[in-house]
Structure formats: structure tokens, C-alpha cells
Design a protein around this motif. Structure first.
Motif, PDB file in Angstrom:
ATOM      1  N   VAL A 223       0.847  -1.201   0.000  1.00  0.00           N
ATOM      2  CA  VAL A 223       0.000   0.000   0.000  1.00  0.00           C
ATOM      3  C   VAL A 223       0.884   1.253   0.000  1.00  0.00           C
ATOM      4  O   VAL A 223       1.910   1.276   0.682  1.00  0.00           O
ATOM      5  N   ASP A 224       0.501   2.252  -0.775  1.00  0.00           N
ATOM      6  CA  ASP A 224       1.347   3.447  -0.828  1.00  0.00           C
ATOM      7  C   ASP A 224       1.096   4.353   0.383  1.00  0.00           C
ATOM      8  O   ASP A 224       0.184   4.118   1.185  1.00  0.00           O
ATOM      9  N   ARG A 225       1.933   5.381   0.479  1.00  0.00           N
ATOM     10  CA  ARG A 225       1.916   6.257   1.637  1.00  0.00           C
ATOM     11  C   ARG A 225       0.530   6.861   1.886  1.00  0.00           C
ATOM     12  O   ARG A 225       0.015   6.840   2.995  1.00  0.00           O
ATOM     13  N   TYR A 226      -0.095   7.359   0.800  1.00  0.00           N
ATOM     14  CA  TYR A 226      -1.362   8.069   0.916  1.00  0.00           C
ATOM     15  C   TYR A 226      -2.441   7.165   1.517  1.00  0.00           C
ATOM     16  O   TYR A 226      -3.124   7.536   2.477  1.00  0.00           O
ATOM     17  N   HIS A 227      -2.584   5.956   0.952  1.00  0.00           N
ATOM     18  CA  HIS A 227      -3.646   5.067   1.423  1.00  0.00           C
ATOM     19  C   HIS A 227      -3.318   4.452   2.779  1.00  0.00           C
ATOM     20  O   HIS A 227      -4.218   4.129   3.549  1.00  0.00           O
ATOM     21  N   PHE A 228      -2.027   4.324   3.065  1.00  0.00           N
ATOM     22  CA  PHE A 228      -1.626   3.842   4.387  1.00  0.00           C
ATOM     23  C   PHE A 228      -2.036   4.872   5.448  1.00  0.00           C
ATOM     24  O   PHE A 228      -2.642   4.526   6.469  1.00  0.00           O
ATOM     25  N   LEU A 229      -1.754   6.143   5.156  1.00  0.00           N
ATOM     26  CA  LEU A 229      -2.105   7.199   6.108  1.00  0.00           C
ATOM     27  C   LEU A 229      -3.618   7.250   6.320  1.00  0.00           C
ATOM     28  O   LEU A 229      -4.103   7.404   7.442  1.00  0.00           O
ATOM     29  N   ASP A 230      -4.358   7.104   5.231  1.00  0.00           N
ATOM     30  CA  ASP A 230      -5.811   7.103   5.300  1.00  0.00           C
ATOM     31  C   ASP A 230      -6.296   5.950   6.197  1.00  0.00           C
ATOM     32  O   ASP A 230      -7.182   6.129   7.043  1.00  0.00           O
ATOM     33  N   LEU A 301       0.847  -2.609   6.191  1.00  0.00           N
ATOM     34  CA  LEU A 301       2.243  -2.565   5.767  1.00  0.00           C
ATOM     35  C   LEU A 301       2.334  -1.662   4.560  1.00  0.00           C
ATOM     36  O   LEU A 301       1.518  -1.748   3.653  1.00  0.00           O
ATOM     37  N   SER A 302       3.335  -0.779   4.579  1.00  0.00           N
ATOM     38  CA  SER A 302       3.420   0.169   3.459  1.00  0.00           C
ATOM     39  C   SER A 302       4.868   0.481   3.132  1.00  0.00           C
ATOM     40  O   SER A 302       5.751   0.353   3.980  1.00  0.00           O
ATOM     41  N   ARG A 303       5.083   0.866   1.864  1.00  0.00           N
ATOM     42  CA  ARG A 303       6.403   1.407   1.510  1.00  0.00           C
ATOM     43  C   ARG A 303       6.207   2.903   1.363  1.00  0.00           C
ATOM     44  O   ARG A 303       5.432   3.362   0.522  1.00  0.00           O
ATOM     45  N   LEU A 304       6.914   3.662   2.198  1.00  0.00           N
ATOM     46  CA  LEU A 304       6.735   5.107   2.172  1.00  0.00           C
ATOM     47  C   LEU A 304       7.482   5.726   1.014  1.00  0.00           C
ATOM     48  O   LEU A 304       7.164   6.803   0.543  1.00  0.00           O
ATOM     49  N   GLY A 305       8.473   5.016   0.522  1.00  0.00           N
ATOM     50  CA  GLY A 305       9.307   5.537  -0.565  1.00  0.00           C
ATOM     51  C   GLY A 305      10.735   5.094  -0.329  1.00  0.00           C
ATOM     52  O   GLY A 305      11.102   4.765   0.806  1.00  0.00           O
ATOM     53  N   GLY A 306      11.533   5.062  -1.381  1.00  0.00           N
ATOM     54  CA  GLY A 306      12.940   4.682  -1.259  1.00  0.00           C
ATOM     55  C   GLY A 306      13.104   3.378  -0.507  1.00  0.00           C
ATOM     56  O   GLY A 306      12.465   2.379  -0.838  1.00  0.00           O
ATOM     57  N   ASP A 307      13.925   3.411   0.542  1.00  0.00           N
ATOM     58  CA  ASP A 307      14.135   2.178   1.325  1.00  0.00           C
ATOM     59  C   ASP A 307      13.426   2.283   2.675  1.00  0.00           C
ATOM     60  O   ASP A 307      13.867   1.710   3.653  1.00  0.00           O
ATOM     61  N   GLU A 308      12.319   3.044   2.695  1.00  0.00           N
ATOM     62  CA  GLU A 308      11.582   3.224   3.955  1.00  0.00           C
ATOM     63  C   GLU A 308      10.261   2.450   3.929  1.00  0.00           C
ATOM     64  O   GLU A 308       9.468   2.597   2.997  1.00  0.00           O
ATOM     65  N   PHE A 309      10.042   1.661   4.969  1.00  0.00           N
ATOM     66  CA  PHE A 309       8.805   0.886   5.084  1.00  0.00           C
ATOM     67  C   PHE A 309       8.163   1.200   6.439  1.00  0.00           C
ATOM     68  O   PHE A 309       8.852   1.622   7.367  1.00  0.00           O
ATOM     69  N   THR A 310       6.841   0.989   6.524  1.00  0.00           N
ATOM     70  CA  THR A 310       6.192   1.152   7.836  1.00  0.00           C
ATOM     71  C   THR A 310       5.260  -0.021   8.095  1.00  0.00           C
ATOM     72  O   THR A 310       4.688  -0.596   7.163  1.00  0.00           O
ATOM     73  N   MET A 311       5.127  -0.314   9.364  1.00  0.00           N
ATOM     74  CA  MET A 311       4.234  -1.401   9.770  1.00  0.00           C
ATOM     75  C   MET A 311       3.350  -0.848  10.891  1.00  0.00           C
ATOM     76  O   MET A 311       3.847  -0.106  11.749  1.00  0.00           O
ATOM     77  N   PHE A 312       2.071  -1.194  10.842  1.00  0.00           N
ATOM     78  CA  PHE A 312       1.149  -0.659  11.847  1.00  0.00           C
ATOM     79  C   PHE A 312       0.613  -1.805  12.699  1.00  0.00           C
ATOM     80  O   PHE A 312       0.188  -2.828  12.161  1.00  0.00           O
TER      81      PHE A 312
END
Ligand code: C2E
Ligand code: MG
Ligand code: MG
Length: 672
Positions: A223-230, A301-312
């Protein structure tokens, strides 16, 4: 008869049901309604006709039956009145007065004083039915013929109507460019239904794909940053209502840039895809999944960009749970990555922010986790850190200085200071180490310990480093021309410069610009830079040495300190870190290490410089060890060029012309 009528109704009913099913209820609804109206009218007219025929026949028949012996004369007293139902029947059939006689219905033909002539109702009915059988059959045949004709007409009409529809549907299917076995190329309801069903299926598939395409990062399919934040936004509202905690992990790969630089971007992309797969497996294993409706995407789980990932983590049981997940991620990413024939190792730094302790909104939560991740990076990488407010303050300072530094580089708000390295016996100046300072308009002078790491992390060191080298060479060139032919200027280089600069060409260019011979320059490189140094770097260093530039290992003893590697490094000077000098006086272990470093450097024919000499005792100890060159506050703090200029000319031009350098005696009296 009634049975036949009933059969017809059933037939019509089945036909309508079939049509309504075969067109999935789309086309035939209006037709169905009108058919039913028509059928009801048709049946009513038919029944009315049969009824009229029957009663006419029944009215005529008593006369006919009187010829037979079916009419009997009975005594009135033997007759019984009809039941209600029988009465109703005889009324419907317009029968004259009827009675029950011996359990059967009889209709009255003639009534006398005591007797009555009657006829059995059943016989009358049967003979009437026989009479009307032929016209009724004719009527029925007409009705059936009309049904068949109607059906054929309808069928033909419908084929005419659905043919373009079928072509349209087939056209739509073929625009999907799919090989459809359902596409039967014939215009009938069955194939149209199949085609429509198929169309429905593929449009659902396309809808999922479109969602995947729109909502996710194209490379990793996360999931991309925008939809992850949503998604987090919605989840945090739920967390607030339930009064529960959530956590967000900010995962940043360590050294991923060098993977890209060394192996190329498509290789780097493959690594990112594998990282995403490993993170997905952790989400599954730890049961942190979250899917929305029919979506195939994992929203936690999302890739925020580059080599950055986030997990909630939605419903956090305890902070320890997020630590457990972070440790799992670190372990999982430390496993070898195998790509074709290559095996590479990477690690990650993780920042954890907890809702509502660290932040209350999705953006703030990511930001705080980012701050904690940055701390994990500066704490040595490959570790996790949980956000604390103190981290926020240092992060704000970091960003403040970063912004300020960009402007400072443009307006050249930096200056160089110079610290002498002298010979322990005659105090002759061997080198001047160039040490940069930032002249900040509000903060005053900022030391390199604070801003060099920021410059390195943002690559601003490349721009700043160009200026430092040029300025150091320019200054040394001036002193060189004034007679300082045997002293050198020593310039510190950082790992980022070694990685990005074509070292030899860059240095020779700067020397040439300043008109300074290479033997007047020394470069200081910290020992950690040599850990993963490439052969290319070694070659460039050899090129520099071949022209007379000296290479020094700076802060020796604080990095990897592998003595075996030292033997093969292209270096000339070993600068022993000040920690050994300061600790050796009181700590016997440090004393022993200092002894071994000096012994080993001598065996390897390396020139030794001891850093951080502040006391006379330290100077004497180093003298006893046979260390020839020293640097430290005991001799001088780093000084501006005009101060250094005055100092070196104190001994006079003759001295300089004779020795090619100047003297700088330790300030023994000041310190004691
Ligand atoms: P370094 O290269 O090891 O420089 C020596 C540091 O030790 C200098 O700190 C110097 O002021 C300090 N020093 C010298 N003698 C003594 C002493 O007797 N006692 C104590 N306590 N300290 C002493 P400075 O100038 O703050 O620089 C710190 C570090 O920043 C340098 O360590 C170097 O790694 C980096 N740096 C400074 N200038 C530059 C530069 O132009 N480029 C790069 N890449 N790094 C630089
Ligand atoms: Mg240095
Ligand atoms: Mg040093």
C-alpha cells in the motif's frame, strides 16, 4: 377441460420463468408483466366461452334426455332439499329447481300436485360435456396454435433484438483482449447470459487490479503512503473510541544506497521486493494483517518511498509487543539476500512510535517514528529505538542546522583553523591540520563535531568538502611561497567524500588550482573508512602517494583497529587517538595498548602522530615511547590563519629559508 386449462397456465408460467432466468431478469421484466395480463384475459375469455357453451347445451339437453328413460317420476315427499354447495352449483349452471333423491342430485322438469318429474343432474352434465367437446377442443387447439405462433414470433423477434446486444457484449469482451471460451459467437439467450456472466467476472477482476494499481506502490505492491495514512487515520479513530494503544514501526534499510551504487538500481529494486516479501511474512506470522472488504492488499504494511517501510500494529497489547515485532524484522532483514549468483547483507534501523503516548495523528505518528529511527541510525544502525520527547528536540536541532547549513554553504559562512603538529625534540612544525568552523550569525561558532555528521548524512559534505580542500590548499600555498617548504597542510576527509569523489583527480585539481606541490599535502582518513574500502579507492590513494601526498589514518584505535589489515593499507602516518594519550597516564591497560600501537607502527615504518597532548607529563611519556610528532592543546589550540601567519614568522624569514619550516613550542608555562 379444467385440467387442460390448468396445463396451459403452467406452460405459460414455465415459459416466463425460463425467459426471466435466461436473461438474468434484465430484458424480460416488462415482457413478463404484459404476457401475464394477456394470459389472464385469454383464459378468462376461454372459460367464459366454455361456460356459455355448457349452459346452452345443458338448457337444450333435458328435452333430448326425456326420450331416454332417464327421467323419472317420484313422490315429492321422497325428495330432500340440496346442501348449500349443491345449491350453489345448480345456481351457477342456471339449473331449474333441484333436489336430492337417494343421495343424488336431480333437476326438476315438471311439478304436479304430489309428484314431480326429475332428471339426474350427472347424466345431464355428462351429455352436455359430450355435446360441447368438439367446439371446446377446437377452441383449445386454436389457443395452443396461438401460443405456439406467439412463441415463435416472440423468439424470432427476440433474436433480432438481442443480436446487436450479443455483438456489443462480445465486442466488450474482446477489448479486454482475453481468450474467451465463453464467447460462443451465436446470438441466443444462453450465450448472451454466459457472455454477461463472463463480462461481470472480468470486470470484477479488473476492478481489483485497478485498486491494486491505484492504491499500491508499483514496485513492491505494498500500500502506498497516501492510502496507508488514510487507513491509520481510520484505525486511530477506532483506537480512540476503544481507549486502546497502537504502534507504528518506521523501518529504514541501512546502507541501501551503497547496494544501488555498487550493483545498480535494478538490483536494488529486487532487494526492495524481497524486503517487502519478508515484511509481509512477518505481518502474517505475527497476525497483524488487515484487509479491507474484498481488497487483496495488506493495509498494515506500506512502503513510504525509497528504502523506507512502515508497519502498523492496530491493537497493541503492550510496548513489548512492538519491540518483539521490531526484533523479528531486524532478524529477518539480516538474513542473506540472494539475487542470482550474488549474496548481499543488509540491516535495518527501526523507530517505534506509540499511539497515543508518542503522537495522536497519523502524520505525527510517522514523524515521531522517523525521529526514533534516526536515533537508531545514529546509535549504530541495525537496532530499534522507541520514541521519547528528548529525541524530538535533537531532531528539531538537526533539521534546524541542516536548513541553516544549506544557506551557510551558499554564503560561505565557514572558516578554517589550523592546529600545528610539531617535532617533540626541536618543536619544528611538521603539519598544520586544517579544522573547519561554522560562523553562525546567531549561534556564534559551531564546532565540526556537531555539524560534520549532519553534513555527512545529507551529503552537503561534498560541497563543503570542496571548499575546505580548496581553502586549505590556497592557504598552504601562501605559506609555502613564504618559505614553509617542508611543512604540510593536513585535510580531513569523510567517508562520503571517499565514496563519491574521484579522489586522485579531485585532489590534483585542487593542488594545481592553488599552485601547491603534492608533497605539501596530507589527507586524514578515519580507520573505519577502510573497513569496506574498494580496490578502486586503494588505487586512487596509491596514485596520490606516488605524487607525494601523504595519507594518515586518523583517530587510530577508535575504529576497527585491525592490526593485520593495517599492514596492507596505503598509508604513511598513524595518528593515535587522544583517548589513549589521556587514559594511558592512569589506566595501565590503555598504557599497554599505547605501547603496542607505537611498537607496531614503528615496525610497519609508519610515521606516528600522537593527538590530544594537553599536559607536559603526557609529552614526556610519549617522548619516552619514542613518539616523534605530537599535536594538542599543549602546543596550540586550532588557530585562525592570521594568528598562525604571525606565529610562523616569529623566528624570521631566514630561519624559514634555512629549515623550510618554523617552530611552535609547547606552552609549558601556561599550562603548569
Ligand atoms: P580530528 O580530525 O581528530 O581533529 C582533531 C580534533 O581534536 C579537533 O577537534 C581538535 O580541536 C581536537 N584537539 C586537538 N588537540 C586537542 C587536545 O589537546 N585536547 C582535546 N580535547 N582536543 C584536541 P575539532 O576541530 O572540534 O574537530 C573535531 C573533528 O571534526 C575532527 O577530528 C574531524 O574528525 C572533524 N573535522 C574537523 N574539521 C574537518 C574538516 O575540515 N573536514 C572533515 N571531514 N572533518 C573535519
Ligand atoms: Mg584529523
Ligand atoms: Mg583525530
Amino acid at each position: 377441460m379444467f385440467l387442460l386449462v390448468l396445463l396451459w397456465i403452467v406452460f405459460e408460467l414455465i415459459r416466463d420463468i425460463y425467459y426471466s432466468f435466461s436473461l438474468s431478469g434484465l430484458v424480460m421484466e416488462s415482457h413478463q408483466a404484459s404476457t401475464w395480463k394477456l394470459n389472464t384475459l385469454f383464459v378468462s375469455v376461454f372459460l367464459l366461452l366454455v361456460y356459455l357453451l355448457l349452459i346452452t347445451s345443458m338448457a337444450k339437453n333435458p328435452a333430448k334426455l326425456s326420450d331416454n328413460n332417464e327421467i323419472i317420476t317420484v313422490n315429492k315427499t321422497e325428495l330432500v332439499n340440496l346442501t348449500r354447495f349443491d345449491k350453489l352449483m345448480s345456481t351457477v349452471l342456471l339449473m331449474p329447481k333441484s333436489y336430492l333423491y337417494q343421495g343424488e342430485i336431480f333437476i326438476t322438469l315438471e311439478e304436479k300436485a304430489t309428484e314431480i318429474r326429475v332428471l339426474p343432474f350427472e347424466n345431464l352434465l355428462i351429455s352436455s360435456f359430450i355435446d360441447i367437446a368438439i367446439p371446446v377442443t377446437a377452441l383449445l387447439l386454436m389457443a395452443l396454435t396461438s401460443v405456439v405462433v406467439n412463441a415463435l414470433y416472440y423468439h424470432k423477434n427476440m433474436i433480432k433484438k438481442i443480436t446487436p446486444l450479443c455483438h456489443k457484449v462480445d465486442g466488450i469482451i474482446s477489448t479486454y483482449q482475453l481468450d474467451s471460451s465463453v464467447n460462443e459467437n451465436s446470438a441466443n439467450l444462453h450465450s448472451l447470459t454466459n457472455s454477461l456472466n463472463y463480462l461481470q467476472k472480468i470486470s470484477e477482476e479488473y476492478q481489483l487490479k485497478a485498486e491494486e494499481y491505484n492504491f499500491c506502490d508499483k514496485l513492491t505492491k505494498l500500500v502506498d503512503r497516501y492510502h496507508f495514512l488514510d487507513h491509520i487515520n481510520k484505525q486511530l479513530i477506532i483506537s480512540k473510541k476503544k481507549g486502546i494503544k497502537s504502534a507504528l514501526l518506521f523501518i529504514d534499510l541501512d546502507g541501501f544506497k551503497s547496494v544501488n551504487d555498487s550493483y545498480g538500481h535494478s538490483f536494488g529494486d529486487e532487494v526492495l521486493i524481497q524486503v517487502a516479501e519478508r515484511l509481509k511474512s512477518i505481518v502474517r506470522r505475527k497476525k497483524l494483517n488487515f484487509k479491507q472488504d474484498d481488497s487483496v492488499l495488506e493495509y498494515n504494511l506500506s512502503r513510504l518511498g525509497g528504502d523506507e517501510f512502515t508497519m502498523f500494529i492496530r491493537e497493541l497489547e503492550s510496548p513489548e509487543q512492538s519491540i518483539g515485532v521490531a526484533i523479528d524484522v531486524l532478524k529477518e532483514l539480516e538474513r542473506d539476500f540472494i539475487l542470482g549468483t550474488k549474496i548481499i547483507k543488509i540491516s535495518a534501523s527501526i523507530g517505534i512510535a506509540i499511539y497515543p503516548d508518542s503522537a495522536a495523528t497519523p502524520y505525527a505518528l510517522i514523524q515521531m517514528a522517523d525521529v526514533a529511527m534516526y536515533r537508531a541510525k545514529t546509535d549504530g544502525r541495525g537496532v530499534y529505538r522507541i520514541y521519547s520527547p528528548e529525541m524530538g528536540a535533537s531532531m528539531r536541532r538537526y533539521h534546524y542546522l541542516l536548513d541553516e547549513m544549506r544557506a551557510a554553504i551558499d554564503s560561505k559562512n565557514f572558516f578554517l583553523t589550523f592546529q600545528p603538529v610539531i617535532d617533540i625534540d626541536d618543536y619544528g612544525i611538521i603539519y598544520f591540520e586544517a579544522l573547519v568552523r561554522w560562523q553562525h550569525p546567531v549561534e556564534g561558532t559551531i564546532t565540526p563535531d556537531e555539524f560534520i555528521p549532519i553534513a555527512e548524512s545529507s551529503n552537503l559534505i561534498l560541497e563543503l568538502g570542496d571548499w575546505i580542500l580548496d581553502e586549505a590548499c590556497r592557504q598552504m600555498s601562501a605559506w609555502y611561497n613564504a618559505g614553509m617548504r617542508n611543512a604540510r597542510i593536513s585535510v580531513n576527509l569523510s567517508a562520503i567524500q571517499l565514496k563519491h569523489k574521484p579522489l586522485d583527480d579531485w585532489i590534483f585539481e585542487s593542488l594545481e588550482k592553488a599552485g601547491l606541490p603534492p608533497r605539501s599535502l596530507m589527507l586524514e582518513i578515519t580507520e573505519s573508512c577502510f573497513i569496506d574500502a574498494s580496490d578502486k579507492l586503494f588505487t586512487m590513494l596509491e596514485n596520490l602517494r606516488a605524487k607525494g601526498v601523504l595519507i594518515a589514518i586518523d583517530d587510530f584505535g577508535t575504529g576497527f583497529s585491525s592490526l593485520s589489515i593495517l599492514a596492507n593499507l596505503p598509508v604513511d602516518v598513524l595518528k593515535i587517538d587522544k583517548i589513549f594519550v589521556s587514559e594511558a597516564m592512569n589506566n595501565s591497560k590503555y598504557n599497554k595498548i599505547l605501547h603496542s600501537i607505537v611498537d607496531m607502527a614503528k615496525k610497519l615504518d609508519l610515521n606516528i602522530v600522537a593527538e590530544g597532548i594537553e599536559q607536559v607529563e603526557q609529552l614526556e611519556m610519549l617522548r619516552s615511547l619514542g613518539v616523534q610528532h605530537i599535536q594538542g592543546f599543549l602546543v596550540s589550540r586550532p588557530q585562525r590563519s592570521n594568528y598562525v601567519g604571525k606565529k610562523i614568522f616569529e623566528q624570521g624569514v631566514n630561519h624559514m629559508a634555512h629549515t623550510g619550516t618554523s617552530q611552535w613550542a609547547p606552552q609549558v608555562n601556561d599550562l603548569n
